[in-house]
Design an enzyme around this catalytic site. Sequence first.
Site, PDB file in Angstrom:
ATOM      1  N   LYS A  53       0.837  -1.087  -0.139  1.00 12.80           N
ATOM      2  CA  LYS A  53       0.034  -0.079   0.104  1.00 12.80           C
ATOM      3  C   LYS A  53       0.975   1.356   0.033  1.00 12.80           C
ATOM      4  O   LYS A  53       0.576   2.203  -0.936  1.00 12.80           O
ATOM      5  CB  LYS A  53      -0.991   0.006   1.180  1.00 12.80           C
ATOM      6  CG  LYS A  53      -1.971  -0.994   1.082  1.00 12.80           C
ATOM      7  CD  LYS A  53      -2.643  -1.401   2.261  1.00 12.80           C
ATOM      8  CE  LYS A  53      -3.713  -2.469   2.106  1.00 12.80           C
ATOM      9  NZ  LYS A  53      -4.797  -2.704   3.432  1.00 12.80           N
ATOM     10  N   GLN A  97      -4.895  -1.303   9.413  1.00  9.48           N
ATOM     11  CA  GLN A  97      -4.839  -2.569   8.790  1.00  9.48           C
ATOM     12  C   GLN A  97      -5.221  -3.766  10.111  1.00  9.48           C
ATOM     13  O   GLN A  97      -5.004  -3.614  11.315  1.00  9.48           O
ATOM     14  CB  GLN A  97      -3.074  -2.984   8.665  1.00  9.48           C
ATOM     15  CG  GLN A  97      -3.058  -4.090   7.876  1.00  9.48           C
ATOM     16  CD  GLN A  97      -3.577  -4.246   6.544  1.00  9.48           C
ATOM     17  OE1 GLN A  97      -3.876  -3.433   5.839  1.00  9.48           O
ATOM     18  NE2 GLN A  97      -4.090  -5.368   6.206  1.00  9.48           N
ATOM     19  N   ASP A 120     -11.288   2.542   3.693  1.00  7.84           N
ATOM     20  CA  ASP A 120     -11.374   1.268   3.765  1.00  7.84           C
ATOM     21  C   ASP A 120     -12.961   1.008   3.666  1.00  7.84           C
ATOM     22  O   ASP A 120     -13.525   0.035   3.387  1.00  7.84           O
ATOM     23  CB  ASP A 120     -11.208   0.353   4.889  1.00  7.84           C
ATOM     24  CG  ASP A 120      -9.672  -0.491   4.753  1.00  7.84           C
ATOM     25  OD1 ASP A 120      -9.550  -0.751   3.608  1.00  7.84           O
ATOM     26  OD2 ASP A 120      -8.875  -0.690   5.724  1.00  7.84           O
TER      27      ASP A 120
END
Length: 313
Positions: A53, A97, A120
């Site tokens: 990422k 994460q 997200d």
Amino acid sequence: MSATILDGNRTAAEIRAEVAEEIRTLSAAGLKPGLAVLLVGNNPASEIYVRGKVKSSEELGIYSEKHTPPTSSSTEELLQLVHDLNRRDEIDGILVQLPLPPQIDSKRVLTAVDPAKDVDGFHPMNVGLLSTQRPALVPCTPAGIMEILKRANIPVAGQEAVVVGRSDIVGKPTAMLLINGNATVTVCHSKTRDLPGVCRRADILVAALGRAGMITPAYVKPGATVIDVGTNQITTRADFDKFFQGNDQREQIFRRKGSTLIGDVDPEVAQVAGAITPVPGGVGPLTIVMLMANTVRAMKLRRASRKAELSRA
Ligand code: GUN
């Protein structure tokens, strides 16, 4: 007849070029999107994802920063970090994460992220907006699945879609996007009766259950589109031979690394399906590029809405 392979690397490259163009336009106006990634502890798979990422952000000209609090962090410490990032104007996207260590209240941490920076799409506000057909920031893997279907001209409206797996990250948001696209959607899970029979109804079958090669040809209607979201490691010779015996390319990988990747779909399904995403190189490459797209989108939505507020003041 063998299925058409839906090449995720190619689709991701197409989208990447579009996002890069947007970033160049923003840059000409003196604007640079910013992404903060939180990686708690040292889960090896998470470390690999986060590295990808951050690397992808740098390549595209997105400012990125990585925060790596220790495994022993408390919920309060993470909440403080999230609040600090929420307040910083140059940060457009915040990604926590998952999974977080067990002592952390993950739901509290995800809910603390400013919904406008929730790249997200996991905040309950964004989940609600998606389920009421006003999508703002949509989870990356499900958004990537829809891009694969769209760019391969696979119709969704009026089709029977079956999603196997009901996770908050993939299964549920994918089902929601397919419903919003006017598919007839069934969501299956470990308690579903006659799973093969339900799956055989699907024109579009999405496998997101996390079990190596579980979806065999018996689960697939001839000609169906099969989207394989699984990423499982095969490490034993017995499993290797079950799925890849006689596959020279895989044999070399397995001998060199002692493991190889398999999705939730048995490779034999390619003999039955009309179109299928490979593993690796199918859905995976889309996840990161959709995160980049979401970061740019978050920036535009947040800074544009602020401009509107300022002009009303
Ligand atoms: N862990 C596994 N998949 C994901 C994802 O899409 N986003 C985050 N934040 N964590 C994950």
